[in-house]
Scaffold this motif. Structure first.
Motif, PDB file in Angstrom:
ATOM      1  N   ARG B 100       0.828  -1.210   0.000  1.00 40.88           N
ATOM      2  CA  ARG B 100       0.000   0.000   0.000  1.00 40.88           C
ATOM      3  C   ARG B 100       0.856   1.251   0.000  1.00 40.88           C
ATOM      4  N   LEU B 101       1.913   1.235   0.793  1.00 36.79           N
ATOM      5  CA  LEU B 101       2.806   2.386   0.868  1.00 36.79           C
ATOM      6  C   LEU B 101       3.463   2.668  -0.483  1.00 36.79           C
ATOM      7  N   ILE B 102       3.930   1.592  -1.126  1.00 41.53           N
ATOM      8  CA  ILE B 102       4.603   1.758  -2.414  1.00 41.53           C
ATOM      9  C   ILE B 102       3.642   2.289  -3.465  1.00 41.53           C
ATOM     10  N   GLU B 103       2.429   1.713  -3.471  1.00 42.90           N
ATOM     11  CA  GLU B 103       1.412   2.151  -4.428  1.00 42.90           C
ATOM     12  C   GLU B 103       1.067   3.624  -4.204  1.00 42.90           C
ATOM     13  N   TYR B 104       0.870   3.989  -2.948  1.00 41.35           N
ATOM     14  CA  TYR B 104       0.518   5.381  -2.637  1.00 41.35           C
ATOM     15  C   TYR B 104       1.647   6.335  -3.019  1.00 41.35           C
ATOM     16  N   LYS B 105       2.866   5.908  -2.756  1.00 43.03           N
ATOM     17  CA  LYS B 105       4.032   6.745  -3.040  1.00 43.03           C
ATOM     18  C   LYS B 105       4.103   7.087  -4.533  1.00 43.03           C
ATOM     19  N   LYS B 106       3.755   6.096  -5.370  1.00 44.75           N
ATOM     20  CA  LYS B 106       3.770   6.332  -6.818  1.00 44.75           C
ATOM     21  C   LYS B 106       2.891   7.513  -7.189  1.00 44.75           C
ATOM     22  N   TYR B 107       1.659   7.514  -6.631  1.00 46.40           N
ATOM     23  CA  TYR B 107       0.707   8.556  -7.004  1.00 46.40           C
ATOM     24  C   TYR B 107       1.031   9.881  -6.334  1.00 46.40           C
ATOM     25  N   LYS B 108       1.703   9.796  -5.197  1.00 41.41           N
ATOM     26  CA  LYS B 108       2.121  11.030  -4.537  1.00 41.41           C
ATOM     27  C   LYS B 108       3.156  11.728  -5.423  1.00 41.41           C
ATOM     28  N   GLU B 109       4.058  10.938  -5.985  1.00 38.68           N
ATOM     29  CA  GLU B 109       5.060  11.506  -6.886  1.00 38.68           C
ATOM     30  C   GLU B 109       4.413  12.014  -8.161  1.00 38.68           C
ATOM     31  N   ALA B 110       3.433  11.257  -8.657  1.00 36.95           N
ATOM     32  CA  ALA B 110       2.721  11.697  -9.867  1.00 36.95           C
ATOM     33  C   ALA B 110       2.025  13.033  -9.610  1.00 36.95           C
ATOM     34  N   ALA B 111       1.506  13.191  -8.391  1.00 40.95           N
ATOM     35  CA  ALA B 111       0.820  14.441  -8.051  1.00 40.95           C
ATOM     36  C   ALA B 111       1.784  15.617  -8.105  1.00 40.95           C
ATOM     37  N   SER B 112       3.032  15.391  -7.681  1.00 35.59           N
ATOM     38  CA  SER B 112       3.955  16.515  -7.704  1.00 35.59           C
ATOM     39  C   SER B 112       4.392  16.842  -9.130  1.00 35.59           C
ATOM     40  N   SER B 113       4.423  15.835 -10.027  1.00 32.64           N
ATOM     41  CA  SER B 113       4.732  16.211 -11.412  1.00 32.64           C
ATOM     42  C   SER B 113       3.557  16.935 -12.062  1.00 32.64           C
ATOM     43  N   LEU B 114       2.346  16.599 -11.628  1.00 35.91           N
ATOM     44  CA  LEU B 114       1.185  17.368 -12.114  1.00 35.91           C
ATOM     45  C   LEU B 114       1.282  18.818 -11.651  1.00 35.91           C
ATOM     46  N   GLN B 115       1.757  18.991 -10.417  1.00 38.26           N
ATOM     47  CA  GLN B 115       1.881  20.344  -9.881  1.00 38.26           C
ATOM     48  C   GLN B 115       2.858  21.181 -10.711  1.00 38.26           C
ATOM     49  N   GLU B 116       3.933  20.539 -11.171  1.00 36.70           N
ATOM     50  CA  GLU B 116       4.884  21.251 -12.024  1.00 36.70           C
ATOM     51  C   GLU B 116       4.226  21.674 -13.329  1.00 36.70           C
ATOM     52  N   LEU B 117       3.446  20.754 -13.907  1.00 38.70           N
ATOM     53  CA  LEU B 117       2.746  21.072 -15.155  1.00 38.70           C
ATOM     54  C   LEU B 117       1.790  22.234 -14.939  1.00 38.70           C
ATOM     55  N   GLU B 118       1.120  22.229 -13.780  1.00 43.02           N
ATOM     56  CA  GLU B 118       0.161  23.279 -13.455  1.00 43.02           C
ATOM     57  C   GLU B 118       0.857  24.640 -13.420  1.00 43.02           C
ATOM     58  N   THR B 119       2.028  24.682 -12.793  1.00 42.57           N
ATOM     59  CA  THR B 119       2.779  25.925 -12.705  1.00 42.57           C
ATOM     60  C   THR B 119       3.197  26.407 -14.087  1.00 42.57           C
ATOM     61  N   ASP B 120       3.702  25.493 -14.922  1.00 44.47           N
ATOM     62  CA  ASP B 120       4.116  25.866 -16.279  1.00 44.47           C
ATOM     63  C   ASP B 120       2.945  26.414 -17.071  1.00 44.47           C
ATOM     64  N   ARG B 121       1.811  25.749 -16.960  1.00 44.38           N
ATOM     65  CA  ARG B 121       0.645  26.134 -17.755  1.00 44.38           C
ATOM     66  C   ARG B 121       0.142  27.521 -17.364  1.00 44.38           C
ATOM     67  N   ALA B 122       0.307  27.859 -16.084  1.00 44.46           N
ATOM     68  CA  ALA B 122      -0.180  29.155 -15.606  1.00 44.46           C
ATOM     69  C   ALA B 122       0.645  30.316 -16.171  1.00 44.46           C
ATOM     70  N   GLN B 123       1.740  29.991 -16.851  1.00 50.69           N
ATOM     71  CA  GLN B 123       2.592  31.040 -17.425  1.00 50.69           C
ATOM     72  C   GLN B 123       2.122  31.508 -18.796  1.00 50.69           C
ATOM     73  N   VAL B 124       1.263  30.723 -19.436  1.00 56.03           N
ATOM     74  CA  VAL B 124       0.834  31.115 -20.784  1.00 56.03           C
ATOM     75  C   VAL B 124      -0.665  31.389 -20.811  1.00 56.03           C
ATOM     76  N   PHE B 125      -1.059  32.335 -21.678  1.00 50.37           N
ATOM     77  CA  PHE B 125      -2.449  32.783 -21.696  1.00 50.37           C
ATOM     78  C   PHE B 125      -3.051  32.644 -23.083  1.00 50.37           C
ATOM     79  N   THR B 126      -4.337  32.363 -23.096  1.00 47.02           N
ATOM     80  CA  THR B 126      -5.059  32.302 -24.362  1.00 47.02           C
ATOM     81  C   THR B 126      -6.257  33.230 -24.254  1.00 47.02           C
ATOM     82  N   ARG B 127      -7.011  33.349 -25.351  1.00 46.37           N
ATOM     83  CA  ARG B 127      -8.155  34.245 -25.349  1.00 46.37           C
ATOM     84  C   ARG B 127      -9.426  33.468 -25.607  1.00 46.37           C
ATOM     85  N   PRO B 128     -10.566  33.978 -25.078  1.00 47.63           N
ATOM     86  CA  PRO B 128     -11.829  33.358 -25.457  1.00 47.63           C
ATOM     87  C   PRO B 128     -12.080  33.590 -26.946  1.00 47.63           C
TER      88      PRO B 128
END
Lengths: 197, 259
Positions: B100-128
């Protein structure tokens, strides 16, 4: 004025009008009445010229399967000044964990997510659904017909991904395993040669 | 040992365990149960303020740890050792927890890579997109079908909020408006009447301020419930369209939310 230059200007104009709805190569090819490979080529040129031209603030990027005009990331500070209160509502740790699980294991029920995290996940799921990042993608078989969750197109857009396949690969269990094996080997080795238990 | 940890920093009992394992430099495949259980229980004691429902989850884990610890203390009877494979020891009681710990750890790490993507994405803007509905013909508007669920509605609303975000004027004056969902339902219907009984979802949100947006959204849901309007979508992720079905409805329900 070459044909691809003409095509580039037409693509740019179309992308300007559609904004963040964006357009696929297929849609562009239909709108422009040009074969897809020609559109791809013009798009690539449009992208490189706008990326390389330091006098321009806008470039082209494919996000969530559609091409859109976006501002260059190095200009984020400039744009932030427009907004009085530039605190972006980023996702909480709990929400990010739930989202990661949904992204890699979709379709998945709330109970399965909770088993994996060892905590209740109602609230993060609600947050994610209200922000349009996850949605119901079906119902599980059996009693209760629990909701199955999956990610949305907005999810791809929010993280700047083109498709779900672009997600970074899950950290490998193999890595943990091999580290472990080396450790075991070393311990055995030391035990054998130093007689220390 | 006097190491202060805020419990809110953990997103669950597994997270806390991983933190302890990391801090004590423990091999995850050979967890010293006595030590980790002690540490874990100390941490729970250190929680000053804790929501009850969350506390229960931490307590369940504490019980699990204690159970594993006690099982490891039990002697293995001769009779159970008939299997040659079990010569050294039986199945490790820690096995399931480790998985369980190993499985959870995998997704915890995946969550932090998502966080990096989130930060990068917030740097660029589009228009409606530009509003071309003036140029659209009625035939094009008639291509909608009926399959809108609450998730589509929320998605459309989220898109709307994003579009309004950058449109904010640089200076605003705050005027408190007391309006009810009931009033807003009326005005949505009036808007629809003025546009010939049909409008796109976004056309119904002329106001910029968040309370009004939410109020309008709620009144739209209420109108859908009472079948005053029908909301349709032309294929997945396309624009929603709202059609007026009738102009009158009963105000018999007094449980309207008010702003």
């Amino acid at each position: 004025m070459t044909k691809t230059m003409m095509l580039q200007s037409r693509i740019e104009a179309l992308l300007f009008v559609v904004g963040d709805d964006g357009l696929t190569i297929k849609q562009l090819s239909q709108l422009l009445g040009e074969p897809e490979e020609l559109v791809v080529q013009a798009m690539e040129e449009l992208r490189t010229t706008s990326e390389e031209d330091l006098a321009r603030g806008i470039t082209v990027k494919e996000i969530a399967g559609v091409y859109q005009l976006i501002t260059k990331s190095e200009l984020a500070d400039t744009i932030q000044r427009l907004v009085e209160n530039p605190t972006v509502q980023s996702l909480s740790q709990a929400s990010l964990e739930v989202l990661a699980i949904v992204a890699y294991k979709q379709p998945i029920t709330r109970v399965a997510i909770e088993d994996l995290r060892g905590v209740k996940c109602e609230r993060p799921i609600q947050t994610l659904a209200s922000r349009g990042l996850v949605k119901e993608v079906g119902r599980s078989e059996g009693t209760g017909r629990a909701i199955l969750y999956g990610t949305t197109k907005e999810f791809l857009n929010y993280f700047g991904l083109n498709s779900i396949e672009e997600m970074p690969p899950l950290p490998d269990e193999e890595l943990v395993e091999t580290e472990q094996e080396t450790d075991l080997f070393m311990t055995k080795f030391q035990e054998t040669f130093s007689g220390v238990k | 040992m006097s190491y202060e940890v805020k419990l809110e920093a953990f997103s669950g009992p597994l997270d806390l365990l991983l933190h302890l394992i990391h801090r004590l430099e423990i091999d995850i495949y050979d967890i010293p149960m006595a030590e980790i259980t002690q540490q874990y229980i100390d941490h729970i004691h250190a929680m000053q303020v804790l929501e009850l429902n969350e506390a229960s989850e931490y307590l369940v884990m504490a019980a699990t740890l204690l159970a594993i610890k006690s099982r490891m203390l039990l002697p293995i009877h001769e009779g159970e050792l008939e299997d040659a494979e079990l010569e050294v020891d039986g199945p490790d009681p820690r096995e399931e927890l480790v998985q369980r710990l190993i499985e959870y750890k995998k997704y915890k790490e995946a969550a932090s890579s998502l966080q990096e993507l989130e930060t990068d994405r917030a740097q660029v803007f589009t228009r409606p997109p530009a509003d071309l509905s003036e140029l659209a013909s009625d035939e094009q508007m008639a291509l909608f079908d009926l399959n809108v669920n609450i998730f589509d509605m929320l998605g459309a609303f989220q898109k709307l909020m994003r579009r309004k975000k950058l449109k904010k004027p640089l200076r605003t004056t705050v005027a408190r408006q007391e309006r009810s969902v009931k009033d807003q339902m009326r005005s949505v219907v009036d808007t629809l009447r003025s546009t010939g009984g049909r409008a796109s979802f976004f056309e119904l949100f002329p106001y910029e301020d968040k309370p009004t947006l939410i109020l309008t959204f709620l009144s739209l849901l209420e109108l859908m419930k009472r079948q005053v309007v029908i909301v349709e979508q032309n294929g997945n992720f396309e624009e929603l369209s709202v059609t007026l079905q009738k102009e009158e409805w009963d105000d018999d329900e007094n449980n309207d939310a008010t702003e």
